[in-house]
Design an enzyme around this catalytic site. Sequence first.
Site, mmCIF file in Angstrom:
data_model
loop_
_atom_site.group_PDB
_atom_site.id
_atom_site.type_symbol
_atom_site.label_atom_id
_atom_site.label_comp_id
_atom_site.label_asym_id
_atom_site.label_seq_id
_atom_site.Cartn_x
_atom_site.Cartn_y
_atom_site.Cartn_z
ATOM 1 N N SER A 152 0.824 -1.200 0.000
ATOM 2 C CA SER A 152 0.000 0.000 0.000
ATOM 3 C C SER A 152 0.863 1.256 0.000
ATOM 4 O O SER A 152 1.647 1.474 -0.907
ATOM 5 C CB SER A 152 -0.963 -0.035 1.188
ATOM 6 O OG SER A 152 -1.929 0.983 1.086
ATOM 7 N N ASP A 307 -2.289 6.323 -4.066
ATOM 8 C CA ASP A 307 -1.086 5.647 -3.571
ATOM 9 C C ASP A 307 -0.709 4.499 -4.509
ATOM 10 O O ASP A 307 -1.394 4.256 -5.515
ATOM 11 C CB ASP A 307 -1.293 5.179 -2.128
ATOM 12 C CG ASP A 307 -2.360 4.111 -1.972
ATOM 13 O OD1 ASP A 307 -3.189 3.958 -2.889
ATOM 14 O OD2 ASP A 307 -2.380 3.428 -0.933
ATOM 15 N N ASP A 309 -0.961 1.243 -4.728
ATOM 16 C CA ASP A 309 -1.946 0.225 -5.126
ATOM 17 C C ASP A 309 -3.321 0.838 -5.394
ATOM 18 O O ASP A 309 -4.300 0.129 -5.577
ATOM 19 C CB ASP A 309 -2.045 -0.892 -4.089
ATOM 20 C CG ASP A 309 -2.428 -0.402 -2.713
ATOM 21 O OD1 ASP A 309 -2.370 0.818 -2.474
ATOM 22 O OD2 ASP A 309 -2.786 -1.235 -1.852
ATOM 23 N N ASP A 311 -5.636 2.351 -3.728
ATOM 24 C CA ASP A 311 -6.824 2.186 -2.893
ATOM 25 C C ASP A 311 -7.061 3.414 -2.012
ATOM 26 O O ASP A 311 -8.122 3.557 -1.422
ATOM 27 C CB ASP A 311 -6.772 0.899 -2.062
ATOM 28 C CG ASP A 311 -5.628 0.861 -1.054
ATOM 29 O OD1 ASP A 311 -4.756 1.767 -1.078
ATOM 30 O OD2 ASP A 311 -5.579 -0.084 -0.248
#
Length: 572
Positions: A152, A307, A309, A311
């Site tokens: 993340s 960010d 990834d 999410d």
Amino acid sequence: MAFDDKELEVIKSKAEEYLKWETSPIFRKEVEDSLSSGDWDDLYERFYTALAFGTAGMRGVIGGGTNRINTYMVRRVTQGLSDYLVKNSSSPSVAIAYDSRHWSKEFALSASLVLSANGVRTYLYDTLHPVPMLSYCVRTLGTTAGIVITASHNPSKYNGYKVYWADGGQVTPPHDIGITECVMAVKDENVKSLDEEDARKSGILSSVPESVDESYYKMVIASLRRPELVKKSPVKVAYTPLHGSGLVPLTTMLSRLGLEVAVVEEQKAPDGSFPTVKLPNPESPEAMEKVIALAKEIKADIVLGTDPDADRLGIAIPKTPEKNDYLLLTGNQIATLLADYLINTEKELGKATDRPMLVKSLVTTDLVKKIAEKNGGECRDVLTGFKYIAEEIQKIDDNPGCGRHFLFGCEESYGFLTVPSVRDKDAVSSAVAAVEMMCHYAEKGITLQDRLDAIYEEYGYSTEVVFARDYEGAAGKAEMARIMANMRSLKSGDTLASREIESVVDLKNEGTGFPKADVIIIRFKSGEKLVVRPSGTEPKIKYYLFLSAGKEGRKALEDNKGNILESFKAAL
């Protein structure tokens, strides 16, 4: 650290055992170098424990050793997952995605080859993809489970391994418990793997079909309330993917909607070193500096950042009509604006035939609940972790006559969801919804700041401060346990930060209305609320301080906010 002979022997034995099974020469060399040089402090940190596969999956520093994430650990965890799947499904299947982090692609491939060797039908993305698109892929392809290789928004030295279930959400009981038990039971000699060419030739391993991406794009655009308004809008968007996976999906959809999107050139390319930022997190003002500079240059109406990834979604808005300065909104402000826009738009368009449900984490602003309830909706609080929001959506799916439909999910840490077809936070679809919201208010001659001020005027002013303390390594883990024990010893009538405590709720106890969790909620007679919890993914304790005031008290609270924060930091 000083080690006696017995401790040295244990560390050496663990290192030598690891070297028997690690297939990567790079990770092997790290351990071999420390062994040959006698660097016992380094070896201790690498082997004093093994990365745990917990409710949030597995996350750690990249490197050789059992307390690092590497090919060996990925293969072990995937063998445990395979064992669980084979035991519980007659024809198990898994979809795998990965982001731009170092080793993400290699770890994804390693996982796919272990699954394939265990007879699990596997779909592997050919290119990096966001977390929400993996969630959607699991639901679209009907796979038993899904994996995303990502850490993340963590610093570049980290990577991680997230597991999803057939509903598209991260695994919850009983599956997370069952998978963990299978992972713990894995023996190194029983870890299987196939050659990639053999796996693909046999048909047990294949690429995720491109049609899944197209289906996601169409679903997100179809979810818009006013798509025609967006298509004719002159709104300008400035965007940064922060070297991550959001670039292609977000720019694809905004371009299809006819919007002008300017992307930060230096942050376009996927790069696990994240060379232009210290931390690839859109919550960080430093991470958003370049995109805000771009926004000033082009006079953007809205600024977006995702960010690695994709999410988490960050948003900045103009402070002035001249668009020469921008305000980075907090996660709670974004949640407030989206909740308000979505529920009022639904009322205005009159399309809903049942009650809208909003779901938020217990550390997200209570303004969302106030907005929902005043406008005929329902709002539920859940534990931190988007899988709990996904569970609430699934409950609606499982009870079609319940008289509710999912409208919005949010976490203060920049996590939002506006589409029920995804079961994790989705910066991509939420960004598209935020742009639609911007277009709607722009047409009315209203800025997002105007609308936020109007919400405060109607519901009262709320603000918050989130801060954290980091605790690295073995000593840090022990210190975190000590601090949480001290917090649990507090009771009504005690004093903290020169404020008298009204109540203490420990979610490890029964009867709190939540599942048991390592979370403490402290309310003060002066009106503040403090939520304390160790992070589920990082070695830190997070503190959420909530402050509120009536219409007349907003300025005084804003002026005194820094002093209040310092008093709490000094006491904690």
